[in-house]
Write an enzyme that holds these catalytic residues in place. Structure first.
Site: not given
Ligand code: NDP
Length: 497
Positions: A190, A266, A301, A397
């Site tokens: 996906k 992850e 990331c 983040e």
């Protein structure tokens, strides 16, 4: 080969993207016929209407994947055959690199240079490297007495699901597809709702390379629909996810609520870039500092947003970073002269702008950047100084082009601040002293430590996070294969001859 702005634009003008799902070797609409739009974030233009897959589509794809897994066409094929097909995929991606890179740039707002690096280089290299491993992955024989032979064998896990993020669409697809297919799994992929187009096109090239029907299935859709259906499906054996920690947690729950499938995660990061007092502030260091924070517009990331700099160096470091950052060019992602493209969506831009405002409100000093007047969702690279560890911009983040400078007095203080986060993905350390470098690298609680240069490593080195940046699974390297393999012991009782 790099083309000109005009040549990339011409390729873009000719592309007519396919937004259909790819199930059991054929392009198709979602079972209920619904679609959603994918747009070019640099212009707001609609690029295609995309099939909105849901649980029924996922189920159909899983049935096809299971059928072909059980009949052995791919799962029990000669490993040399899987290698040959994956090498062909690599060759076809290289052959179509310009078209795929333009498609990726249009769908993501990423610069064409980054897209070319990824699609001309990383993506085919992944298919090649894991293809080459297909006939070089062995089990083991355990030591026993003369009465037994103990074989520890590796078998494909079965059906591998992958739920992908929008920041590196085709690279992330290759990270998951190449190792899972190399060992014989069938895959259900996906892509993120914002960036499905390059992954859909990849399916066509994989079919051309000889990947059998049902082995690769692409199901565009939303997280709450296609993503959740993959997480909860009782006949998917393992799922690999890259994205936010919040959604990563959901995949753990989905597994617990369904068939206890394997889950590889992850997720996010808040990575430090540490400049010790003996580091040399040369152009190389400044370039690494700037790229570690602003590569892919900071939508990364492992972005080293928290830049911890020894107090005696902080003034010079700040001046040189500002000078370097002001030279970055924002603009049309298809222009090879552009360094930073667009944020992925309007909402994402708003979220990053809120973080920038919170930095100002909490007393950090914004020394460059802070917005953009360009149409589309652009944000200038933004640098804050006087950032303190408790500020929101130092803890959460941001996933945008924001760099925060934090002075420190001692290496141990830097280590304490760097480690004081729920994340543990990446860190960079700059020093001339090898003993200090090794001490810091061992002490930092994260999956990758990069010394005297910003790097995530390469295809051969595992990538993943400590703490809430990841599960124990790793992408890349031979370690990635473990996500897609089962281990079986075959204990053979023998009679002395
Ligand atoms: P998400 O974690 O929401 O999305 C990642 C993938 O998970 C997408 O394919 C998404 O689908 C899917 N997903 C979303 N919700 C669900 C759900 N309930 N069940 C199953 N799958 C789901 O990331 P966002 O795109 O929303 O970005 C938010 C933040 O996440 C970013 O600001 C950044 O901090 C972080 N992030 C980290 C990434 C990394 O590389 N580690 C990559 C991307 C984001 P869809 O998008 O199609 O709805």
């Amino acid at each position: 080969m790099t083309l000109t702005h005009a040549e990339y634009s011409q390729i873009g003008a000719k592309i007519s993207p396919n937004g259909q799902a790819f199930i059991d070797g054929a392009f198709c609409d979602a079972a209920d016929g619904t679609t959603f739009e994918t747009t070019n974030p640099a212009t707001g233009d609609v690029l295609a209407r995309v099939a909105h897959c849901k649980a029924a589509d996922v189920d159909r794809a899983v049935k096809a994947a299971r059928r072909v897994f059980n009949d052995g066409t791919w799962s029990r094929a000669e490993p040399e055959h899987r290698k040959e097909v994956l090498l062909k995929v690599a060759a076809l991606v290289r052959e179509h690199a310009h078209e795929l890179a333009v498609l990726e740039s249009l769908d993501t707002g990423k610069t064409i240079n980054d897209c070319m690096d990824e699609i001309g280089g990383d993506v085919p290299n992944f298919f090649q490297w894991y293809g080459e491993l297909a006939d070089k992955t062995f089990g083991k024989i355990a030591p026993t007495g003369p009465g037994a032979l103990a074989l520890i064998t590796k078998e494909p896990a079965g059906i591998a699901g992958a739920v992908l993020p929008w920041n590196f669409p085709l690279v992330m697809a290759a990270w998951k597809i190449a190792p899972s297919l190399a060992v014989g799994c069938s895959a259900i992929i996906k892509p993120a709702e914002q960036t499905p187009l390059s992954v859909i096109r990849l399916a066509e090239l994989m079919q051309e390379a000889g990947v059998p029907d049902g082995v690769i299935n692409i199901l565009p859709g939303y997280g709450e629909t296609a993503g959740q259906a993959i997480g909860l499906h009782n006949d998917i054996d393992t799922v690999s996810f890259t994205g936010s920690t919040e959604v990563g947690r959901m995949f753990m729950r989905y597994s617990g609520d369904s068939n206890l499938k394997g889950v590889g995660l992850e997720m996010g990061g808040k990575s430090p870039f540490i400049v010790l007092d003996d580091a040399v502030l040369d152009d190389d260091l400044i370039e690494h500092a700037a790229m570690s924070a602003f590569w892919n517009g900071g939508q990364n990331c492992s972005a080293n947003m928290r830049q911890l700099v020894a107090a005696p160096l902080v003034e010079e470091f700040t001046g040189r970073i500002i000078e370097r950052v002001k030279a970055f060019k924002l603009g049309d992602p298809l222009d090879p002269a552009t360094d930073i493209g667009s944020m992925i969506t309007k909402d994402h831009k708003s979220m990053v702008m809120e973080y920038i405002q919170s930095g100002v409100d909490e007393g950090a000093k914004m020394v460059t950047g802070g917005g953009s007047d360009l149409p589309g969702y652009f944000i200038e690279p933004t640098v804050f100084q006087n950032v303190t560890p408790s500020m929101k911009i130092a803890r959460e983040e941001i996933f945008g082009p924001v760099l925060g400078i934090m002075p420190f007095e001692t290496a141990e203080q830097a280590l304490a601040v760097a480690s004081d986060t729920e994340y543990g993905l990446h860190a960079s350390v700059f020093t001339q002293d090898i003993d200090k470098a090794i001490h810091m690298a061992r002490a930092l609680p994260c999956g990758t430590v990069s010394v005297n240069g910003f790097s995530e490593g390469d295809i051969k080195t595992p990538f993943g996070g400590y703490k809430q940046s990841g599960s124990l699974a790793r992408d890349n390297g031979t370690e990635a294969l473990e996500q897609y393999l089962q281990t079986k012991t075959i204990w053979i009782q023998t009679k002395p001859g």
